[in-house]
Motif scaffolding. Sequence first.
Motif, PDB file in Angstrom:
ATOM      1  N   THR A   1       0.777  -1.422  -0.129  1.00 24.37           N
ATOM      2  CA  THR A   1      -0.048   0.306  -0.319  1.00 24.37           C
ATOM      3  C   THR A   1       0.953   1.328   0.651  1.00 24.37           C
ATOM      4  OG1 THR A   1      -1.311  -1.142   1.638  1.00 24.37           O
ATOM      5  CG2 THR A   1      -1.674   0.844   0.795  1.00 24.37           C
TER       6      THR A   1
ATOM      7  N   SER B   1       1.376   4.992   0.713  1.00 22.08           N
ATOM      8  CA  SER B   1       0.519   6.337   1.211  1.00 22.08           C
ATOM      9  C   SER B   1       1.464   7.784   0.993  1.00 22.08           C
ATOM     10  CB  SER B   1       0.293   6.271   2.328  1.00 22.08           C
ATOM     11  OG  SER B   1       1.447   5.778   3.025  1.00 22.08           O
ATOM     12  N   GLN B   2       0.875   9.087   1.057  1.00 23.00           N
ATOM     13  CA  GLN B   2       2.680  10.141   1.044  1.00 23.00           C
ATOM     14  C   GLN B   2       2.988   9.774   2.579  1.00 23.00           C
ATOM     15  OE1 GLN B   2       0.001  13.071   0.536  1.00 23.00           O
ATOM     16  NE2 GLN B   2       0.218  13.592  -1.268  1.00 23.00           N
TER      17      GLN B   2
ATOM     18  N   THR C   1      -1.798  -1.210  -3.652  1.00 21.69           N
ATOM     19  CA  THR C   1      -3.080   0.144  -3.928  1.00 21.69           C
ATOM     20  C   THR C   1      -2.177   0.916  -3.131  1.00 21.69           C
ATOM     21  OG1 THR C   1      -5.173  -0.361  -2.992  1.00 21.69           O
ATOM     22  CG2 THR C   1      -4.149  -1.366  -1.790  1.00 21.69           C
ATOM     23  N   ALA C   2      -3.176   2.425  -2.532  1.00 21.27           N
ATOM     24  CA  ALA C   2      -2.461   3.107  -1.863  1.00 21.27           C
ATOM     25  C   ALA C   2      -3.843   3.419  -1.691  1.00 21.27           C
ATOM     26  CB  ALA C   2      -2.341   4.160  -3.189  1.00 21.27           C
ATOM     27  N   ASP C   3      -3.149   4.656  -0.774  1.00 20.80           N
ATOM     28  CA  ASP C   3      -4.135   5.177   0.689  1.00 20.80           C
ATOM     29  C   ASP C   3      -5.138   6.532   0.450  1.00 20.80           C
ATOM     30  OD1 ASP C   3      -4.845   3.917   2.314  1.00 20.80           O
ATOM     31  OD2 ASP C   3      -3.685   4.200   4.267  1.00 20.80           O
ATOM     32  N   ASP C   4      -3.964   7.062  -0.208  1.00 25.70           N
ATOM     33  CA  ASP C   4      -4.298   8.689  -0.894  1.00 25.70           C
ATOM     34  C   ASP C   4      -4.411   9.157  -2.070  1.00 25.70           C
ATOM     35  OD1 ASP C   4      -1.668   8.383  -0.939  1.00 25.70           O
ATOM     36  OD2 ASP C   4      -1.333   9.427   1.119  1.00 25.70           O
ATOM     37  N   VAL C   5      -3.585   9.325  -2.809  1.00 27.59           N
ATOM     38  CA  VAL C   5      -2.759   9.824  -4.652  1.00 27.59           C
ATOM     39  C   VAL C   5      -2.651   8.200  -4.331  1.00 27.59           C
ATOM     40  CG1 VAL C   5      -2.880  12.291  -3.412  1.00 27.59           C
ATOM     41  CG2 VAL C   5      -0.975  11.195  -4.069  1.00 27.59           C
ATOM     42  N   ILE C   6      -1.676   8.084  -6.400  1.00 23.77           N
ATOM     43  CA  ILE C   6      -1.473   7.730  -6.960  1.00 23.77           C
ATOM     44  C   ILE C   6      -0.040   8.139  -6.901  1.00 23.77           C
ATOM     45  CG2 ILE C   6      -1.287   6.153  -9.320  1.00 23.77           C
ATOM     46  CD1 ILE C   6      -3.562   7.257 -10.118  1.00 23.77           C
TER      47      ILE C   6
ATOM     48  N   ILE D   1      -3.054   2.443  -6.491  1.00 25.51           N
ATOM     49  CA  ILE D   1      -4.164   3.390  -7.492  1.00 25.51           C
ATOM     50  C   ILE D   1      -5.597   3.120  -5.700  1.00 25.51           C
ATOM     51  CG2 ILE D   1      -6.265   4.088  -8.893  1.00 25.51           C
ATOM     52  CD1 ILE D   1      -4.642   2.301 -10.898  1.00 25.51           C
ATOM     53  N   PRO D   2      -5.660   4.822  -4.963  1.00 23.65           N
ATOM     54  CA  PRO D   2      -6.417   4.549  -3.992  1.00 23.65           C
ATOM     55  C   PRO D   2      -8.071   3.948  -4.370  1.00 23.65           C
ATOM     56  CG  PRO D   2      -6.377   6.664  -5.398  1.00 23.65           C
ATOM     57  CD  PRO D   2      -5.248   6.072  -6.113  1.00 23.65           C
ATOM     58  N   GLY D   3      -8.008   3.027  -3.462  1.00 22.93           N
ATOM     59  CA  GLY D   3      -9.576   1.916  -3.756  1.00 22.93           C
ATOM     60  C   GLY D   3      -9.720   0.851  -4.850  1.00 22.93           C
TER      61      GLY D   3
ATOM     62  N   ALA E   1      -2.690  11.535   7.572  1.00 22.37           N
ATOM     63  CA  ALA E   1      -2.975  10.073   8.264  1.00 22.37           C
ATOM     64  C   ALA E   1      -3.143   9.532   9.685  1.00 22.37           C
ATOM     65  CB  ALA E   1      -1.642   9.353   7.626  1.00 22.37           C
TER      66      ALA E   1
ATOM     67  N   PRO F   1      -6.063  11.370  -7.265  1.00 24.30           N
ATOM     68  CA  PRO F   1      -6.669  12.617  -6.770  1.00 24.30           C
ATOM     69  C   PRO F   1      -5.606  13.489  -6.308  1.00 24.30           C
ATOM     70  CG  PRO F   1      -6.218  10.477  -5.893  1.00 24.30           C
ATOM     71  CD  PRO F   1      -6.172  10.794  -7.275  1.00 24.30           C
TER      72      PRO F   1
ATOM     73  N   TYR G   1      -5.644  16.480  -3.288  1.00 21.69           N
ATOM     74  CA  TYR G   1      -4.876  16.686  -2.229  1.00 21.69           C
ATOM     75  C   TYR G   1      -4.011  18.119  -3.668  1.00 21.69           C
ATOM     76  CZ  TYR G   1      -5.521  12.222  -0.024  1.00 21.69           C
ATOM     77  OH  TYR G   1      -6.258  11.580   0.377  1.00 21.69           O
TER      78      TYR G   1
ATOM     79  N   ASN H   1      -8.603   2.838   4.642  1.00 20.30           N
ATOM     80  CA  ASN H   1      -8.681   4.290   3.905  1.00 20.30           C
ATOM     81  C   ASN H   1      -8.487   4.975   5.530  1.00 20.30           C
ATOM     82  OD1 ASN H   1      -7.401   5.150   1.443  1.00 20.30           O
ATOM     83  ND2 ASN H   1      -8.804   7.065   2.552  1.00 20.30           N
ATOM     84  N   ARG H   2      -6.907   6.459   5.426  1.00 18.81           N
ATOM     85  CA  ARG H   2      -6.977   7.039   6.376  1.00 18.81           C
ATOM     86  C   ARG H   2      -8.446   7.279   7.195  1.00 18.81           C
ATOM     87  NH1 ARG H   2      -3.045  10.677   2.929  1.00 18.81           N
ATOM     88  NH2 ARG H   2      -1.792   9.290   4.016  1.00 18.81           N
TER      89      ARG H   2
END
Lengths: 383, 517, 186
Positions: free
Chosen positions: A127, A129-130, A189-194, A209-211, A341, B137, B142, C74-75
């Motif tokens: 996963t 995330s930033q 996968t991702a939590d925030d942005v790609i 990719i988030p989701g 986060a 996004p 963001y 998710n966060r």
Amino acid sequence: MAIRRKLFASLTALLGLALSGVVQATADLNMRPGVTETSLEAYDLHMMVVWVMTVIAVVVFGLMFYSIIFHRRSKNPTPATWSHSTTVEFIWTAIPFIILIALTIPAVKLLIKMEDASNPDMSVQITGSQWKWHYKYLDHNIEFFSNLNSPQQTEHFEQPGIAAEPNYLLDVDNELVIPANKKVRFLVTADDVIHSWWVPELAVKKDAIPGFINETWTKVPKPGVYRGQCTELCGKWHGFMPVVVRVVTEAEFDQWVAKKNEERLAAEKAAAEAAAKSWDMDKLMALGKETYDAKCAACHQVDGSGTPPLFPAMIDSPMVKGPAKDHIDIVVNGKAGTAMAAYGAQLTDAELAAVITYERNAWGNNTGDKVQPADIQAFKAGN
Amino acid sequence: MADHHPTGIKRWLFTTNHKDIGSMYLWFSFIMFLVGGAMAMVIRAELYQPGLQFVDPNFFNQMTTMHGLIMVFGAVMPSMVGLANWLIPMQIGAPDMALPRMNNWSFWILPFAFAMLISSLFMEGGAPNFGWTFYAPLSTTYAPPSTDFFILGVHMMGISSIMGAINVIVTVFNMRAPGMTLMKMPLFVWTWVITAFLLIMVMPVLAGAVTMMLTDRHFGTDFFNAAGGGDPVMFQHIFWFFGHPEVYIMILPAFGVASEIIPAFARKKLFGYSSMVYATASIALLSFVVWAHHMFTVGMPVAGELFFMIATMLIAVPTGVKVFNWVATMWQGSMTFETPMLFAIAFVILFTIGGFSGVMLAMAPVDFQYHDTYFVVAHFHYVLFPGAIFGTTAAVYYWLPKWTGKMYNEKLGKAHFWISMLFVNLTFFPMHFSGLAGMPRRIPDYNMMFADFNQLASIGAFGLGLSQLLFLGIVIATIRGGKKAEDKPWDGATGLEWDQLPCPAPYHTFDTPPKVN
Amino acid sequence: MSETEQNQANKKLIVRLVGIVGGMFLFAFALVPLYDVFCEITGINGKTRGKAIYQSVEVNKQREVTVEFITDINRGMPWEFKSLVKSIKVHPGELNEVKFYAKNTSRKDIIGQTVPSISPGEGALYLNKTECFCFDQQRLAAGEEVEMPMKFYVDSEIPDDITHLTLSYKLFNVTDAVEVASGATK
């Protein structure tokens, strides 16, 4: 004329110097072949295309330069008058067409192989995330975050010599450890942005990719450490979230799993002990500063000034100066729809308490509040 | 022929003359070229060596984003519209563009659009920092608040381009001199008509994409938000549905320029005129079905990847035809190598190199290794700098006597060419190597192993940047004190603008339609 | 051509061109539903289809497909959320039920939305859900916990080379979005 020749000579010399410099400094001008079956095949395909393109280039540019040399006005004062030939035009439409179709055949084969993640020996969920990676071993009870090895991230400007380190920007605190000769499936996968997870030597690159979840795989024949980076622009510290994969023998992997499990139990115990006692202000502030600089300062800055409006300042912030419970809430649970986060699972209760205390008292905030690990536990328990 | 025109600021504000508007477009695009170039200098300075030296990573991202947006929408596209304005009416024997007042508006929107875009650099939170491709996004949830100004700016420049494109189409379809049939039109006109159709097809799609961004940001829609049932990958599909034809919008007019200049200096008719037209049209058509080759790593089904891979490789066929035709035009010609010809030849060679790396990138399984690395940066800069920008530069040298009535200094022009040629390769060729070595794009800092290539590229970029000031100097010197040009400065040049008009072309031309043979 | 003729011809052409521009602008928005259709046909992205209706068909006892469940939070979502079974082996054609567990660990009411995704993407064409919590949003009061059933069957048409399906659920906190939307309608 003499000046011109001299200029030309010195230019050539300069160019030669520059080229030899490059060749000396980096012996390798080419793609890295990598270590997996797919990466080697991708490399072969790459080389094949490079050679095909080189041959075409030699032919086309060769004809062009021949023409430039021999069909200049001084050599050929009267131009030809033809301007059309259906046969020739047909030929040079058909030949490239055939070459390109020939190129796609091995590409199709390799593509199908690369996309076949079926029947894996084990699976890891990745996963992004930033700006860190999280690895979760679906067949073992292991999960952890993998951050750029600090202090590079936040103290960049102050450390002039740091860029000379061999693994500068390519080193993490927790490596992804996988066994050699096993088909490992990655669910990305991702939590925030790609984001995009790439290890050149394994020829694995997949967008996170988030989701949504993407599947890819690797099977590494020889143990070693393989380094890569995030390859999709993901915000401020995009260039600072490396990927490090350590491939070990199967026996070593089993040992590592056992060790990780022990560590987890020990850490849980230590965290519980730390949480049970009451901490004094100095200790909270010390641990708080350490935690803040490592986890929070990338966005909110070491001096708490933030990067408004995306990353609010900590100084005199209504959140930080307001009720402690709201402050705990946002640190533990994060804030939906923003870059904040949830740190509830990433930090121990003691670290959470310390970093909140630090934020409430550093940079002249001086609220005097002390948040104890017990407060965090109480919050998490819903009291 | 009456050749009076209003003077002072009013001439430029209210002008409906295609020559005035063409000049304004060209000057505007050159200013934007310098602004975007200055941003490239910031980027290359930061990347000169490993470590963070000059700028904060967030500002670095703003620079890469603004550099891309300004170069694409502010420098390359307006420069092509400027050429269209100057040349199309003269080349088809029309007195002016068909819709002169709209022409004025479509230009004057641009300075405001870009003032707005550039002003975002000084706003709280900084300018857009999500890359010129603005993937959601990162560009929605963001993004900094200035994104709304970016969206409005994109809408405005989109409207400007659409108006420009409509004007070109109407002019070419309805204003040709009697006898100027479609298949007699100069190739520059042909490439521009096709470009104009691409523009009216895809600019509205871009407008749709940024509108969805806007409603996602402020009105609670979830087009690109997975939590609400949307899909961030869909943004990429919509964006590249616009984005790939956009690539051809930037390069097709340059194809047209090369197809004018090479025959002129080879003193031989363009080889395969009709196949050139058909090749251009097929490139344009194919550009609508290849967009997903920009996104092989998003997790498409194999069948989709195969389709986009093969369709993309097919584009190489018509593109190859064009290159072969140019070489055949030169073959057995009687060539001289004045500055426009030098730039045109460099255009053909270097654009073809960009084409080669394009074929490599089209191969999906290897693209996984190239994707989003400096290899891609090298590829599209080879297509855009020595492609689109050398094309425009060649055009300026070629038609400058027609526009100003003066000759540029040939020695300085050649110097400009050789310096640009050296530095353009020094800047962009090493990027192939840093990409192959594994350097991702859009990073402000990197490991030591990429250092040598980056240093070379930075040195090249500084030289390339400076050498474009020489270009500015040459153009200004020509306008102010160039030698008087003959009516036909290039003996091999053909077309209405050379055969039937003096140098400089008078303010009003072809008030009575010319005879076309 | 006279000037009026010219103007009329221009007008006609402009109207057509503006028509294309307007059409393409709408087309951009039409891409949204088209994209969903496209995804459904090709399985891009592993987007699952909506509610399916189970028709009992002959169960293919010869084949087994492993279906694995992954949950992710998710966060900004203070829930616990997990699948009560990690993976099951199913025969194509048979109806199966699995249960998921969710608990709101915060001290606020929270609305959650799970977003499903299937890997490999092509597999999404063959995994049909007749009942799923992901079709709706869930509102859990502070501290509330719930077991959520999910019924599905694997299409007997599933190609032989797909032996393993991963169904991932990502849980998002949509409380603010829902409240904003309902606030807007008030």
